[in-house]
Motif scaffolding. Sequence first.
Motif, PDB file in Angstrom:
ATOM      1  N   VAL A  66       0.840  -1.199   0.000  1.00 34.62           N
ATOM      2  CA  VAL A  66       0.000   0.000   0.000  1.00 34.62           C
ATOM      3  C   VAL A  66       0.875   1.250   0.000  1.00 34.62           C
ATOM      4  O   VAL A  66       1.892   1.306   0.698  1.00 34.62           O
ATOM      5  N   HIS A  67       0.466   2.257  -0.802  1.00 38.76           N
ATOM      6  CA  HIS A  67       1.133   3.564  -0.761  1.00 38.76           C
ATOM      7  C   HIS A  67       0.678   4.268   0.515  1.00 38.76           C
ATOM      8  O   HIS A  67      -0.496   4.625   0.641  1.00 38.76           O
ATOM      9  N   PRO A  68       1.580   4.469   1.482  1.00 39.71           N
ATOM     10  CA  PRO A  68       1.147   4.942   2.803  1.00 39.71           C
ATOM     11  C   PRO A  68       0.566   6.351   2.806  1.00 39.71           C
ATOM     12  O   PRO A  68      -0.282   6.662   3.647  1.00 39.71           O
ATOM     13  N   MET A  69       0.982   7.213   1.881  1.00 37.08           N
ATOM     14  CA  MET A  69       0.491   8.586   1.885  1.00 37.08           C
ATOM     15  C   MET A  69      -0.987   8.657   1.503  1.00 37.08           C
ATOM     16  O   MET A  69      -1.751   9.445   2.043  1.00 37.08           O
ATOM     17  N   THR A  70      -1.413   7.796   0.553  1.00 36.68           N
ATOM     18  CA  THR A  70      -2.794   7.847   0.063  1.00 36.68           C
ATOM     19  C   THR A  70      -3.658   6.692   0.545  1.00 36.68           C
ATOM     20  O   THR A  70      -4.882   6.771   0.473  1.00 36.68           O
ATOM     21  N   GLY A  71      -3.045   5.587   0.989  1.00 35.13           N
ATOM     22  CA  GLY A  71      -3.815   4.412   1.381  1.00 35.13           C
ATOM     23  C   GLY A  71      -4.293   3.588   0.212  1.00 35.13           C
ATOM     24  O   GLY A  71      -5.165   2.735   0.362  1.00 35.13           O
ATOM     25  N   ILE A  72      -3.710   3.813  -0.976  1.00 34.98           N
ATOM     26  CA  ILE A  72      -4.115   3.091  -2.181  1.00 34.98           C
ATOM     27  C   ILE A  72      -3.189   1.891  -2.401  1.00 34.98           C
ATOM     28  O   ILE A  72      -1.965   2.055  -2.437  1.00 34.98           O
ATOM     29  N   PRO A  73      -3.732   0.659  -2.537  1.00 36.13           N
ATOM     30  CA  PRO A  73      -2.895  -0.515  -2.798  1.00 36.13           C
ATOM     31  C   PRO A  73      -2.238  -0.427  -4.173  1.00 36.13           C
ATOM     32  O   PRO A  73      -2.886  -0.071  -5.161  1.00 36.13           O
ATOM     33  N   MET A  74      -0.973  -0.761  -4.236  1.00 39.39           N
ATOM     34  CA  MET A  74      -0.239  -0.768  -5.498  1.00 39.39           C
ATOM     35  C   MET A  74      -0.099  -2.177  -6.059  1.00 39.39           C
ATOM     36  O   MET A  74      -0.066  -2.378  -7.265  1.00 39.39           O
ATOM     37  N   ASN A  75      -0.003  -3.157  -5.165  1.00 38.99           N
ATOM     38  CA  ASN A  75       0.233  -4.535  -5.587  1.00 38.99           C
ATOM     39  C   ASN A  75      -0.271  -5.454  -4.471  1.00 38.99           C
ATOM     40  O   ASN A  75      -0.025  -5.190  -3.293  1.00 38.99           O
ATOM     41  N   CYS A  76      -1.018  -6.496  -4.843  1.00 37.12           N
ATOM     42  CA  CYS A  76      -1.544  -7.377  -3.797  1.00 37.12           C
ATOM     43  C   CYS A  76      -1.772  -8.775  -4.350  1.00 37.12           C
ATOM     44  O   CYS A  76      -1.925  -8.983  -5.559  1.00 37.12           O
ATOM     45  N   SER A  77      -1.794  -9.732  -3.439  1.00 42.41           N
ATOM     46  CA  SER A  77      -2.140 -11.112  -3.777  1.00 42.41           C
ATOM     47  C   SER A  77      -2.732 -11.756  -2.522  1.00 42.41           C
ATOM     48  O   SER A  77      -2.012 -12.057  -1.567  1.00 42.41           O
ATOM     49  N   ILE A  78      -4.059 -11.904  -2.527  1.00 45.41           N
ATOM     50  CA  ILE A  78      -4.762 -12.504  -1.398  1.00 45.41           C
ATOM     51  C   ILE A  78      -5.024 -13.970  -1.711  1.00 45.41           C
ATOM     52  O   ILE A  78      -5.697 -14.296  -2.691  1.00 45.41           O
TER      53      ILE A  78
END
Length: 454
Positions: free
Chosen positions: A333-345
């Motif tokens: 997650v980009h900490p400044m905006t809270g937007i995920p950049m890359n994930c794998s659940i």
Amino acid sequence: LQNVRINPSSISFQMWKDIPVPFYLSVHFFEVLNPKEILQGAKPVLGQRGPYVYREYRNKTNITFHENDTVSYLEYRRLFFQPHLSNGTEDEYIVLPNILMLGAAVMMEKLPNFVKNLMSTALAFLKQEAFMNRTVGEIMWGYEDPLINAINMIVPGLIPFKGKFGLFIDLNNTNTGLFTVNTGMKNISQVHMVDSWNGLKKVNYWRSSQCNMINGTAGEMWPPFMSPTSVEFYSPDACRSLTLVYEQSGRFQGVPTYRFVAPKTLFANGTDYPPNQGFCPCLQSGIQNVSSCRLNAPMFISHPHFYNADPSLVDAVEGLHPSKEQHGLFLDVHPMTGIPMNCSIKLQLNLYIKHVAGIKQTGDIKPVVLPLLWFAESGSIEGSVLKQFYTNLVLLPSVLDYLQYILLGLSVPLIVSAAVLMAMAQRSAGEKSPGAPAGQNKPPPSSSETTPLL
């Protein structure tokens, strides 16, 4: 801050409404290689098949803003098979446990013997066996099975559904429930936080108020200015709120990120981690009983290959090889905006099977939590969205930072030059002044005015 609020005029609103990130669902099945031996009491031997990959599209509808700084919506998922990314086709056959039959057998274990004998007779008449050979497409999206009507006739309400049965039939062209989340218009620290789900402030699946709480966001974005501690989100698929913990800082395509991962306590049992007692009845640590939100079927979720689980679960079957790299879930997650950049659940679906007296089709199956499949929902920001994100949130702030140092560097010699010029001007003015102070231009005394030394 204006651009991370849920507001039709913000930059991120369209991204929130119709997620532009390409998501993929990758499904791996565990094929049963020794079905006859299992019926005789042998340890199950499994072989992993796949992945079978689907492109996932998400979009929000019924978006309704409320006066209390919240917005409600339904998010729909559509899945499309991707042959070029898959290792196999949907027409391939796979040997799996007969989920309906073995699940119903465990659910009927404590019923009177005559009911179980009646079920066993019905199973024989319908030629139902403990293991089935079906295509990937049938297992995923459903197949007609006369067993559904038979079970509903013998034990009404045991499986409260009709028609087709498929493991992912409720995930395609369906929504995840009515979410109501905070817009952040009045309090930016609450943006994306769930206010209710399907009108509920808490669920009633579990045995404690803490476990029933709906915490965090809907799992898509988080409030800005994150701290490197933990993130929470409510997952309708897991029927509970999940907490991931900070692991490390990093970068994704040049964008700074915080990585969050699952703690070992996520699926721990109540003995090893008392706050999870409300999710019980439990077996070993590393699996969670989801029967209370899955039609009372003996289903369990876990990490793939029982990663981070009690070793006895791995040892109970052959063919599992848990590893963090392949089976650990993560969220960058980009900490400044809270937007995920890359994930794998990543999650695994398991079925508890065993011999049930009175139902001869269960043979001599020893009690075991048998993996059925595991899947990964993965996505990362790329293309024009990534370029815009990098430019606005990384490149421009960096340029502004460098610019302030450049301006500071240029201002120092200018200030020094100004000081030198000011000093020189003052000196020049002093030398040309006609009215010098008294005593400075007085001539030296003559010899006659001096006091003799002798």
